[in-house]
Design a protein around this motif. Structure first.
Motif, short mmCIF file in Angstrom:
data_model
loop_
_atom_site.label_atom_id
_atom_site.label_comp_id
_atom_site.label_asym_id
_atom_site.label_seq_id
_atom_site.Cartn_x
_atom_site.Cartn_y
_atom_site.Cartn_z
N VAL A 1 1.00 -1.22 -0.08
CA VAL A 1 -0.04 -0.07 0.04
C VAL A 1 1.01 1.32 -0.01
O VAL A 1 0.69 2.25 -0.81
CB VAL A 1 -0.87 -0.06 1.20
CG1 VAL A 1 -1.67 1.31 1.15
CG2 VAL A 1 -1.83 -1.35 1.16
N LEU A 2 1.86 1.24 0.87
CA LEU A 2 2.75 2.49 0.77
C LEU A 2 3.80 2.43 -0.14
O LEU A 2 4.48 3.41 -0.36
CB LEU A 2 3.35 2.67 2.49
CG LEU A 2 2.33 3.12 3.50
CD1 LEU A 2 2.91 2.84 4.80
CD2 LEU A 2 1.58 4.26 3.10
N ARG A 3 4.11 1.06 -0.61
CA ARG A 3 4.90 0.78 -1.68
C ARG A 3 6.48 1.45 -1.08
O ARG A 3 7.33 1.77 -1.78
CB ARG A 3 4.82 1.67 -2.98
CG ARG A 3 3.41 1.44 -3.60
CD ARG A 3 3.15 1.90 -4.91
NE ARG A 3 3.26 3.53 -4.63
CZ ARG A 3 3.64 4.29 -4.94
NH1 ARG A 3 4.96 4.13 -5.73
NH2 ARG A 3 3.31 5.58 -4.88
N ALA A 4 6.50 0.63 0.17
CA ALA A 4 7.94 1.01 0.95
C ALA A 4 8.95 0.37 0.19
O ALA A 4 8.79 -1.08 -0.29
CB ALA A 4 8.00 0.72 2.24
N ASP A 5 10.19 0.53 0.03
CA ASP A 5 11.40 0.01 -0.31
C ASP A 5 12.19 -0.70 0.79
O ASP A 5 12.78 -1.80 0.84
CB ASP A 5 12.46 0.84 -0.76
CG ASP A 5 12.02 1.61 -2.20
OD1 ASP A 5 11.39 0.81 -2.88
OD2 ASP A 5 11.94 2.78 -2.18
N VAL A 6 11.92 0.01 2.16
CA VAL A 6 12.61 -0.37 3.19
C VAL A 6 11.61 -0.35 4.42
O VAL A 6 10.85 0.83 4.47
CB VAL A 6 13.71 0.40 3.74
CG1 VAL A 6 14.58 -0.33 4.98
CG2 VAL A 6 14.81 0.13 2.49
N ALA A 7 11.53 -1.13 5.54
CA ALA A 7 10.66 -0.49 6.54
C ALA A 7 11.44 -0.94 7.73
O ALA A 7 12.37 -1.56 7.81
CB ALA A 7 9.34 -1.62 6.58
N ILE A 8 10.97 -0.15 8.84
CA ILE A 8 11.56 -0.04 10.09
C ILE A 8 10.31 -0.63 11.22
O ILE A 8 9.22 0.13 10.99
CB ILE A 8 12.02 1.29 10.53
CG1 ILE A 8 13.06 1.67 9.60
CG2 ILE A 8 12.80 1.40 11.70
CD1 ILE A 8 13.63 3.24 9.63
N VAL A 9 10.78 -1.31 11.97
CA VAL A 9 9.90 -1.79 13.10
C VAL A 9 10.55 -1.67 14.29
O VAL A 9 11.58 -2.08 14.94
CB VAL A 9 9.42 -3.38 12.93
CG1 VAL A 9 8.65 -4.11 14.09
CG2 VAL A 9 9.06 -3.85 11.61
N ALA A 10 9.70 -0.92 15.14
CA ALA A 10 10.18 -0.87 16.53
C ALA A 10 8.86 -0.15 17.33
O ALA A 10 8.07 0.42 16.80
CB ALA A 10 11.11 0.42 16.36
N GLN A 11 8.90 -0.41 18.73
CA GLN A 11 7.95 0.13 19.67
C GLN A 11 7.93 1.43 19.62
O GLN A 11 8.88 2.40 19.34
CB GLN A 11 8.25 -0.69 20.97
CG GLN A 11 9.43 -0.33 21.75
CD GLN A 11 9.42 -1.11 23.08
OE1 GLN A 11 8.35 -1.34 23.73
NE2 GLN A 11 10.56 -1.17 23.49
N GLY A 12 6.74 1.99 20.21
CA GLY A 12 6.69 3.40 20.44
C GLY A 12 7.50 3.99 21.62
O GLY A 12 8.18 2.92 22.39
N PRO A 13 7.65 5.09 21.88
CA PRO A 13 8.56 5.56 22.93
C PRO A 13 7.96 5.12 24.33
O PRO A 13 6.68 4.73 24.46
CB PRO A 13 8.51 7.07 23.01
CG PRO A 13 7.33 7.41 22.13
CD PRO A 13 7.08 6.23 21.13
N GLY A 14 8.52 5.16 25.51
CA GLY A 14 8.19 4.62 26.89
C GLY A 14 8.26 3.13 26.93
O GLY A 14 7.10 2.59 27.33
N ASN A 15 9.23 2.44 26.63
CA ASN A 15 9.05 1.01 26.74
C ASN A 15 8.96 0.75 28.20
O ASN A 15 9.32 1.42 29.04
CB ASN A 15 10.54 0.50 26.11
CG ASN A 15 11.63 0.68 27.05
OD1 ASN A 15 12.27 0.14 27.82
ND2 ASN A 15 12.28 2.07 26.56
N LEU A 16 8.62 -0.55 28.38
CA LEU A 16 8.39 -1.16 29.96
C LEU A 16 9.64 -2.26 30.08
O LEU A 16 9.93 -3.08 29.31
CB LEU A 16 7.25 -1.89 29.95
CG LEU A 16 6.97 -2.70 31.21
CD1 LEU A 16 6.89 -1.89 32.27
CD2 LEU A 16 5.68 -3.60 31.07
N GLY A 17 10.45 -1.92 31.19
CA GLY A 17 11.39 -2.69 31.46
C GLY A 17 11.39 -3.14 33.02
O GLY A 17 10.96 -2.12 33.85
N THR A 18 12.00 -4.18 33.24
CA THR A 18 11.99 -4.42 34.72
C THR A 18 13.26 -5.03 35.31
O THR A 18 13.51 -5.49 36.57
CB THR A 18 10.97 -5.82 34.84
OG1 THR A 18 11.52 -6.95 34.21
CG2 THR A 18 9.57 -5.44 34.42
#
Length: 365
Positions: A208-225
């Motif tokens: 749909v967006l006809r991307a050549d490259v994609a980036i996958v990452a969570q939004g800001p404010g990750n959860l860590g323990t």
């Protein structure tokens, strides 16, 4: 649980796409910094009474340093123009069964103009996809891609490990002109396209967006323990699996640092080692930037050695990447550290972007 507050808007401060920052006076005379999403609650103005969820602010959480506007109880926004009893405008419910669940048009559902296309496609056609466990890597990866391929069409997949509304991210707002679009997947929402899963989101990015490259990452404010498995970014390993099963080319952006004071994040972060070494079952190309300080490079090599049986470790030249990082239209920051304070982290992300740009011109094997 929720720490409720009620107050009055005294000032409207910054605005960016989908969000507005406010000063809110409480009855006890204190003032809180608050954030509202107009698409959800309406557009506050001075004098409005607002109901707030103040828990993250009162606890002093870093990224969540706002009280969040839950409602303008005396001035509710109008209903959306579409009929509320049909699925013609979409029926994808995000942040499900929470009081502010939005109902969106999913990119692949029946009412979408892209439904027919996404009902038939089943492959990313070898598209390289860079996976990262922190939102702060997004602009650096993008800088690396565009350093060598300035015309490359890059899409961002916002996963739901951090902030659910895409509107929370000022970084994303600043990158709008250099991305072909954002796809919010899972429980995340507010992107240019909405997808139920990462898999449909990836297919939408490609077709749909006809991307050549994609980036996958969570939004800001990750959860860590502070534990191996208790980190929302561990899902980056599942992203590798999704890319592989759809016929894409996973490129792993490694979390490399010699500036983090915590031993578990020095060299290659234990989160990267867990995600790529334990969660990712499909092979990826893990990128190491050339020119790291000698001691750091040795630590990185030792940490990645056990992963070499499954993944391909790729060394990437970094000439020009520092300049590309400094030319970005947004401020770089990870865990409160800027480019010069944690240069290796951002350089590693940019190197992953550079490698993905090179793969975009290479037929998949």
């Amino acid at each position: 649980m929720v720490r409720w507050r009620s107050g009055t808007v005294t000032a409207v401060r910054r605005r960016w796409a989908g969000a507005v920052e406010l000063d809110v006076a409480l009855p006890d005379g204190t003032t809180l910094r608050a954030l509202a999403y107009p698409e959800l609650v309406g557009d506050p103005v001075p004098g409005d009474r607002v109901l707030l969820n103040a828990g993250a602010l009162l606890m002093g959480l870093g990224t969540g340093g706002y009280a969040l506007v839950v409602a303008l109880p005396d001035r509710l926004p109008a209903d959306p123009p579409q009929a509320g009893d049909t699925r013609d405008a979409g029926h994808l419910v995000k942040a499900r069964y929470t009081p502010l669940q939005p109902i969106m048009l999913g990119v692949d559902e029946e009412a979408s103009p892209h439904h027919t296309l996404l009902a038939t496609v089943d492959s990313l056609d070898g598209m390289p996809v860079v996976t990262a466990d922190l939102h702060s890597a997004l602009p650096a990866i993008l800088a690396g891609i565009h350093a060598d391929a300035p015309q490359a069409r890059v899409a961002y997949l916002l996963t739901d490990g951090g902030a659910l509304p895409a509107w929370f991210s000022r970084t994303l707002d600043g990158l709008r002109d250099v991305l072909v679009g954002t796809v919010s997947v899972g429980q995340a929402f507010g992107g240019d396209l909405e997808a139920a899963t990462l898999h449909t989101g990836l297919l939408a990015a490609r077709h749909v967006l006809r991307a050549d490259v994609a980036i996958v990452a969570q939004g800001p404010g990750n959860l860590g323990t502070g534990t191996r498995w208790g980190f929302s970014g561990v899902a980056v390993g599942e992203a590798v699996n999704a890319v592989a099963v759809l016929g894409g080319r996973p490129v792993g952006s490694l979390r490399i640092s010699d500036a983090d004071a915590r031993p578990r994040h020095q060299g290659v972060s234990h989160h990267s080692l867990t995600a790529y070494g334990r969660v990712a079952l499909a092979p990826a190309e893990l990128v190491v930037p050339d020119g790291l300080p000698v001691e750091l490079a040795a630590r990185v090599d030792a940490a990645l050695a056990p992963l070499a049986d499954r993944h391909r470790v790729v060394r990437v030249d970094t000439d020009g990447l520092d300049a590309a990082l400094r030319a970005l239209p947004v401020r770089l920051s990870t865990m409160g550290r800027g480019l010069d304070a944690d240069h290796a982290y951002f350089l590693a992300a940019a190197a992953a972007g550079r490698h993905a740009a090179a793969l975009a011109d290479t037929p998949a094997s």
